[in-house]
Design an enzyme around this catalytic site. Structure first.
Site, mmCIF file in Angstrom:
data_model
loop_
_atom_site.group_PDB
_atom_site.id
_atom_site.type_symbol
_atom_site.label_atom_id
_atom_site.label_comp_id
_atom_site.label_asym_id
_atom_site.label_seq_id
_atom_site.Cartn_x
_atom_site.Cartn_y
_atom_site.Cartn_z
ATOM 1 C CG ASN A 76 -2.198 0.789 0.969
ATOM 2 O OD1 ASN A 76 -2.338 1.460 -0.053
ATOM 3 N ND2 ASN A 76 -3.124 0.737 1.909
ATOM 4 C CG HIS B 99 -7.100 1.125 7.188
ATOM 5 N ND1 HIS B 99 -5.899 1.760 7.400
ATOM 6 C CD2 HIS B 99 -6.929 0.359 6.085
ATOM 7 C CE1 HIS B 99 -5.032 1.393 6.469
ATOM 8 N NE2 HIS B 99 -5.633 0.551 5.654
#
Length: 504
Positions: A351, A382
């Site tokens: 990521n 998140h």
């Protein structure tokens, strides 16, 4: 069967129902079918955008308008009226940029964008009880939040700070004028990255729209001979890079259908498996199931990267072999992930663009407790599932423990190639185990499921991490202190070099 699938799809989808027959035929959730269809449409549109709406043939305004229109169409198709969440937060933050004091715009945008994202996370999970969707609007909202906040910080850098107050990277990305409405909408909602990313910087995107993206990268990577007077080379074609990434996507899809489906994460907390399988069997299954679960991320991120490349966006210069590199927007280095010999190496290759965003808006800017605050921001970004927080707080412990172990033991294994190879193999295996242990709650999500898993693992990584941090960190401190009291010598310089090795 058909009735069950229809009811299931109706519950699990907030977007278009046009592809319901495809969903029923293949047995995939309609939300996932919509997502794949939109990404394939975006891929074909990206080729068209590069060939027929290039900067040589179209004005920046036309390119901005088309990119925005296609992006808004995709999110409406996928999420229906829930797409208004994205439109609302983008428009609200544009008003902040043009109306508020520019010296505080980065703070206001961070509070509004992150606050709205957290509110959506909370309402989606705990109020409306959506459960876990194959895709949902919070994914695009997370990418939009990255773009909104990074642009605000870069605007503050460019309009409020002096050059000497900025790092070299901040100088490169600083924005010196407020964007127009169409530029802001295009940057945040363009069809290339609106669904799954990757995150990209505002200046890179504007350079791409205006046609200076590739020429600027070529100038930065030009050799001395190039600077002495060659004619301008033609723009390199992204076709090879796109084809390679699409092949990777096909491989990931096949692996997912054959392997990932047969290694469900939930089996790690199956009562019979936990109570009767030996510890080594449970540990082995956890390792293989985590490896298999990565593939869906490989697929989504690689496809998003390929879409941007197909439009001509993502060129990063020429590599050491003189070949065009299209890695500017890459979110993943799969080889680096699978061969990582340290926790930090894994994070640096996983990521990637989100890591760049966290570094840009948090790690490089907070005066103290940078690691902890960055992990907290990542967890909040998140979502609000408890598993995310188990993962990120365990990740802090694993990072500190890995640093302590590396600094304490690595110098002893650098004397010969054989010792170094043995050290690399050992650290690779321990890194994979630590990653598996750390990210399992991220996939299990619930507190009860996480505690079942950690109890089945006897909390062994937590115990080892705490011991390593407590026992080794004081030794490192005493070494540095004793070295500082000595007179300058070769030994002192050696200690200084060891302490400044890149820590993983």
């Amino acid at each position: 069967m058909g009735e069950r699938m229809d009811n299931h799809s109706a519950i699990q989808t907030t977007g278009s129902q046009w592809l319901l027959p495809v969903s029923e035929y293949w047995g995939f959730p309609l939300a996932l079918v919509n997502f794949l269809a939109c990404q394939l449409f975006a891929l074909s549109s990206a080729f068209w955008f590069r060939l027929y709406l290039s900067h040589q043939h179209s004005s920046p305004l036309a390119r901005h308008a088309v990119a925005t229109l296609l992006g808004v169409t995709l999110i409406i198709f996928c999420f229906g009226w829930y797409s208004t969440h994205l439109l609302a937060v983008v428009l609200a933050n544009y008003l902040l940029i043009i109306q508020t004091d520019i010296s505080n715009v980065h703070r206001y945008s961070m509070v509004v964008a992150m606050g709205y994202l957290i509110l959506c996370h909370v309402s989606r999970v705990f109020i409306f009880k959506y459960g876990i969707l194959s895709t949902d609007f919070s994914g695009p909202l997370m990418v939009v939040t990255q773009k909104i906040t990074s642009l605000a910080f870069q605007l503050h850098d460019g309009m409020c700070k002096k050059a000497e107050e900025l790092t070299s990277e901040q100088k490169l990305l600083a924005i010196t004028a407020r964007p127009s409405l169409i530029e802001y909408l295009s940057y945040n909602l363009n069809f290339l990255s609106v669904l799954v990313g990757p995150f990209n910087n505002y200046k890179d995107y504007i350079d791409f729209i205006e046609g200076t993206h590739i020429s600027g990268s070529l100038r930065r990577s030009a050799s001395t001979s190039d600077k002495n007077g060659f004619h301008k080379p033609p723009d390199p074609s992204p076709l090879n890079a796109v084809c390679q990434k699409l092949l990777v996507c096909c491989g990931c899809m096949i692996f997912f259908l054959i392997v990932t489906q047969s290694l469900p994460i939930e089996y790690n907390i199956n009562p019979h498996f936990v109570n009767h399988a030996p510890f080594i069997t449970r540990l082995t299954y956890a390792l293989f199931s985590i490896q298999a679960a990565r593939i869906k991320f490989y697929f989504a991120w690689t496809l998003g990267d390929a879409i941007s490349n197909a439009a001509g966006f993502g060129f990063s210069g020429m590599d050491e072999n003189g070949k065009a590199s299209w890695s500017l927007l890459s979110n993943l280095n799969a080889v680096g992930v699978e061969t990582a010999t340290s926790f930090k190496t894994f994070i640096d290759n996983w990521n990637i663009q989100t890591g760049n965003w966290l570094k840009m808006v948090c790690y490089d800017r907070v005066p103290r407790h940078r690691l902890v605050l960055t992990f907290i921001l990542s967890a909040l970004w998140h979502g609000v599932y408890p598993g995310y927080y188990f993962t990120f707080f365990t990740g802090i412990l694993m990072t500190l423990a890995a640093r302590a172990v590396r600094k304490s033991f690595r110098p002893y294994f650098l004397g010969s190639r054989g010792l170094k190879l043995g050290y690399d193999i050992l650290t690779w295996a321990s890194t994979q185990m630590a990653i598996c242990y750390t990210v399992m709650p991220f996939l299990l999500l619930a507190t009860e499921s996480t505690m079942v898993y950690y109890r089945s693992m006897y909390f062994h990584m937590h115990i080892l991490g705490i011991l390593a941090t407590i026992v080794l960190c004081p030794k490192l401190t005493s070494k540095v202190s004793s070295a500082a009291t000595r007179t300058p010598s070769n030994q002192c310089l050696s200690v200084h070099r060891n302490n400044n090795d890149k820590t993983h």
